[in-house]
Every structure is written in C-alpha cells, then in structure tokens.
Write a protein that holds these residues in place. Sequence first.
Motif, short mmCIF file in Angstrom:
data_model
loop_
_atom_site.label_atom_id
_atom_site.label_comp_id
_atom_site.label_asym_id
_atom_site.label_seq_id
_atom_site.Cartn_x
_atom_site.Cartn_y
_atom_site.Cartn_z
N ALA A 1 1.23 -0.92 -0.07
CA ALA A 1 -0.15 0.22 0.09
C ALA A 1 0.94 1.63 0.12
O ALA A 1 0.22 2.71 -1.12
CB ALA A 1 -1.12 0.25 1.83
N THR A 2 1.75 0.88 0.19
CA THR A 2 3.00 2.52 0.45
C THR A 2 4.50 2.63 -0.37
O THR A 2 4.59 3.48 -0.77
CB THR A 2 3.26 2.22 2.08
N LYS B 1 5.03 0.91 -4.02
CA LYS B 1 4.18 0.12 -4.88
C LYS B 1 5.21 -1.14 -6.52
O LYS B 1 4.80 -1.83 -6.40
CB LYS B 1 3.21 0.36 -6.51
N ASN C 1 -5.43 -0.92 -4.74
CA ASN C 1 -4.33 -0.94 -5.72
C ASN C 1 -3.85 0.99 -6.02
O ASN C 1 -3.56 1.19 -6.23
CB ASN C 1 -3.22 -1.13 -7.20
N MET D 1 -3.58 5.04 -4.15
CA MET D 1 -1.89 5.05 -3.17
C MET D 1 -2.47 5.90 -1.95
O MET D 1 -4.03 5.74 -1.97
CB MET D 1 -1.19 6.91 -3.60
N ILE D 2 -2.26 5.52 -1.09
CA ILE D 2 -3.16 5.85 0.38
C ILE D 2 -3.68 7.46 0.78
O ILE D 2 -4.54 7.37 1.32
CB ILE D 2 -1.51 5.34 1.32
N LYS E 1 -13.84 5.22 0.45
CA LYS E 1 -11.84 4.30 0.63
C LYS E 1 -11.49 3.77 1.80
O LYS E 1 -12.35 4.31 2.86
CB LYS E 1 -11.32 6.02 0.01
N ARG F 1 -8.04 2.84 2.98
CA ARG F 1 -6.50 2.63 2.59
C ARG F 1 -6.12 2.78 1.13
O ARG F 1 -6.60 3.22 0.61
CB ARG F 1 -6.26 1.09 3.58
N ASP F 2 -6.00 1.89 0.58
CA ASP F 2 -5.96 1.86 -0.67
C ASP F 2 -6.41 0.95 -1.23
O ASP F 2 -6.04 0.50 -2.67
CB ASP F 2 -4.27 0.53 -0.96
N TYR F 3 -7.75 0.94 -0.97
CA TYR F 3 -9.13 0.52 -2.03
C TYR F 3 -10.62 1.14 -1.51
O TYR F 3 -10.53 1.67 -1.01
CB TYR F 3 -9.21 -1.20 -1.89
N GLU G 1 -1.43 -2.50 7.47
CA GLU G 1 -1.77 -2.99 5.92
C GLU G 1 -0.92 -3.97 5.82
O GLU G 1 -0.53 -4.34 4.78
CB GLU G 1 -1.92 -1.86 5.20
#
Length: 485
Positions: free
Chosen positions: A177-178, A180, A242, A244-245, A269, A271-273, A337
């Motif tokens: 998540a932080t 890629k 996928n 970005m945070i 939203k 976190r990353d989804y 995460e």
Amino acid sequence: MNEENIDGTNGCSKVRTGTQNEAALLALMEKTGYNMVQENGQRKFGGPPPGWEGPPPPRGCEVFVGKIPRDMYEDELVPVFERAGKIYEFRLMMEFSGENRGYAFVMYTTKEEAQLAIRILNNYEIRPGKFIGVCVSLDNCRLFIGAIPKEKKKEEILDEMKKVTEGVVDVIVYPSATDKTKNRGFAFVEYESHRAAAMARRKLIPGTFQLWGHTIQVDWADPEKEVDEETMQRVKVLYVRNLMISTTEETIKAEFNKFKPGAVERVKKLRDYAFVHFFNREDAVAAMSIMNGKCIDGASIEVTLAKPVNKENTWKQHLNGQISPNSESLIVFTNKEESHPKTLGKPPALQARLNGQHSPSPPEIERCTYPFFPGTKLTPISMYSLKSNHFNSAVMHLDYYCNKNNWTPPEYYLYSTTSQDGKVLLVYKIVIPAIANGSQSYFMPDKLCTTLEDAKELAAQFTLLHLDREHNLFSLDLCRRIWRK
C-alpha cells in the motif's frame, strides 16, 4: 450395495436396526438405479448417476448441507434434495458408530439446480424443530503463502512455486500500500485442482520449508465467493484496488466522473482500495471497462464489479471456524496494511488470506456519519432493542444474543504467550456463566492474535459458532465444512 457396505467390519458402514433401515436404503437404490459405496468415512450415493456420460459437473454444482439429524439417512434425505433437480452424487459423512456426522455434500448436474437447492432448502424444517442449512460448496484450489520477501516479483514467486510444487497455474501478488514496487509479504498460489493444492499444502505445511532462505507460512485461502448471475446483473458498485494511500475519495470520484459527469453517487475509500457507487448499472459497467488499468496519482488501478454479501453470514463462513471479513461493515479499520495475514479476526490488511479474492464485497449497510444539527431530538434506547444487523462485530453479536437468551454477559479472560520471533501473542477464553455447567465450560479458539482487538473478536466468533451448533441460536446455517481439505 455390496455386502461390505451394509455389514462392514470396520464399524463405519454398519446399518443398525432402529437407527437406519437397511431395507429402505436398498429400496431407494432399486428405485433410482444409483449405486451406493462406503469409503473414507463417507457414503456415496451415485457419482455418476445411471446413464451419465462425459465429465462430472463443473464447480459450483455442489452444495453443503449442515445440521442433519444424526439418525437420518439417504432414504429420507435424497427425496428432499431431488426437489431441486437431478442429483449427480450425494455424499453423507459417517461416524464409526454408524450414525451420520451431521453434514453432507450434494452435487447436482447444473449450477442452476444447486442454486435452487440453496433457495428452497436452506433453513428447511427436515423434521419437527430440526432445520438444515444449505449453502454452496467449492473445492479449494488456492493456497495462501506468507512471509515472502517483499522485494520478490510475481514472476519470481511463480517460478519458485513451480519448482517446489506441481500443478501451479498462477500466483496472485498484491503490491504494498505504501510502496508499489514491493509486494505485501504474501501471495496466493492457484493450482490446477484441489488435489494438487492439497498435495502442495501437505509438502509445505510443516513450517520448516524455506523459500529464498525464509521459512514460509502456508494455509488454505478462502475461495472467492460465488454470486449468482442474476444478483451480479443488478450490481452498480465498483471495487477499485491498488490505490495510493494518499489518494482521496474526491480524487477518485472526479476520475470516475470524467467519462460521464454526475454518474458517480458516492465513493468509500479504505486505505488502498475503494468502493465506487453509481446511480445506474450501465454507467458502472462502462466505467469499469474504461478505468481498469488507468493511473490515478501514479498508481495503476484494478477495477471490477463488487460482489454483494450477506453480512450475517460473513463471520460464520469458513471451514476452520475462520471468518471472512469481506464486508466493509465487518472490518476493523487499522493501520496494519503491511502485516502478513496469518491471524484471524482480521482488520482489512488481514482479510487477504481469508478472502484470496480480487474483489472484496461492499457493505450491506453503509457505515457513515450524518450531521448532528442543534435541536435534533434524541431518544434514549437500549442496544438490546436494536436488530442484530445493527452490530458489526462478533463481540457485540455475542453480547446481544446472551441478552436475548436471558443469560448474563460473557466473561473474557486474556492469556498470552511469545512467538519464536519474540512477538507477544494473545488469546481470550470466554465463559458464559449460564451454560458453564453444560457440555462446554468455556470457549477458546485455537489461533493466537497479535492485537487485543483481534483476539477478542476471534474468541467471540469462535464462541458464536459453537453456540450455534449446540444451542441453535441462529437461523442461518454454518458453512464451516464447505471446503474439503
């Protein structure tokens, strides 16, 4: 039916007068033309049926049946399940004593028949006061592999898994998540069959197997939830992963509105989804086609239709008593995460092992906040006056059902140990005083957690599953043995 199948010396296949009518079974076989054989603790009726040509039915044609009275057998069960369609195979799990084990698997010839069986026979009163549970059953072909070095790419993981196990079809690797450029420390490995996955798990499971010098963790992944086509045709929510945070809900909404201004109703939203809700299904489908693979804030996103889920079933649904928190309404939102998902009672990062899915499901009831205006009239109420779908955690469900049964609240006792790598691991023991002198004095799961909240949630989930089995607290069935291992 062979003589050994009726009078077997191993005790598993004995037909005892008074508990199971041998003549009734023979009459059923003669009437239907199906064979019946006993093997490996289960009795198979059919598989294939008379006159069947070609391969067995595809995945999705089998249902799991739970809460079967222990003295009920095929002569009573088969006619009930024939109401939904032609039975390819009926497998009744048997005890050494000759009684059944309370559950069975029924494979139909088509998926439509299996879905019909679920609709008309789930919660069916098979005997006075005895209700069976029916839900879909799937052979699991996917393993969870944890403790993978985060710098390894998908191609490297795929090549390595093909070297050490047979039948590998694909690997699913999620980016961090932080960062890629890195993976999340785990992957899902897809095999060509359940048998191939089971053989791989048997080889890797002892805990001493290493990849790239790391001792890996191996377990079953939760099969992706099957949703019938009719339901999916009504979905107008997209699952976007996928991200970005740092990407905001406003940015996501603006990007998805570009192809048709005003098409997006709202965005949630996590976190990353995110879940993107559309006013119309047609716009959702069009946006999915356009946006899948596009970049938002430098990240290449994946977009699929979100899968609806029955919230009350989500925490009662895995073979090992494991929970599938694939509903937003059941997720505990934390900042973990990057933890690998090995424990149960998961926050969102930990849901990955259990789901093994490309598309988590949207919540049945949206969790959100509303403005609190001055002068708004408030009415004091008790939490116990609410309905069960107002509760999002097993801890609250357990307290709620104890109250509904006029029991004193559950008592939680915390214990700890230390893992090999020095982590403090936690587990709760739950005592319900009202039933402490009954068949079980306390409830304690067989998994340890790294956080207090997860440990408490897992213990409550475990307790609810056992209470359901012993006290029939809930109307919905437990799907704990859907996936054979």
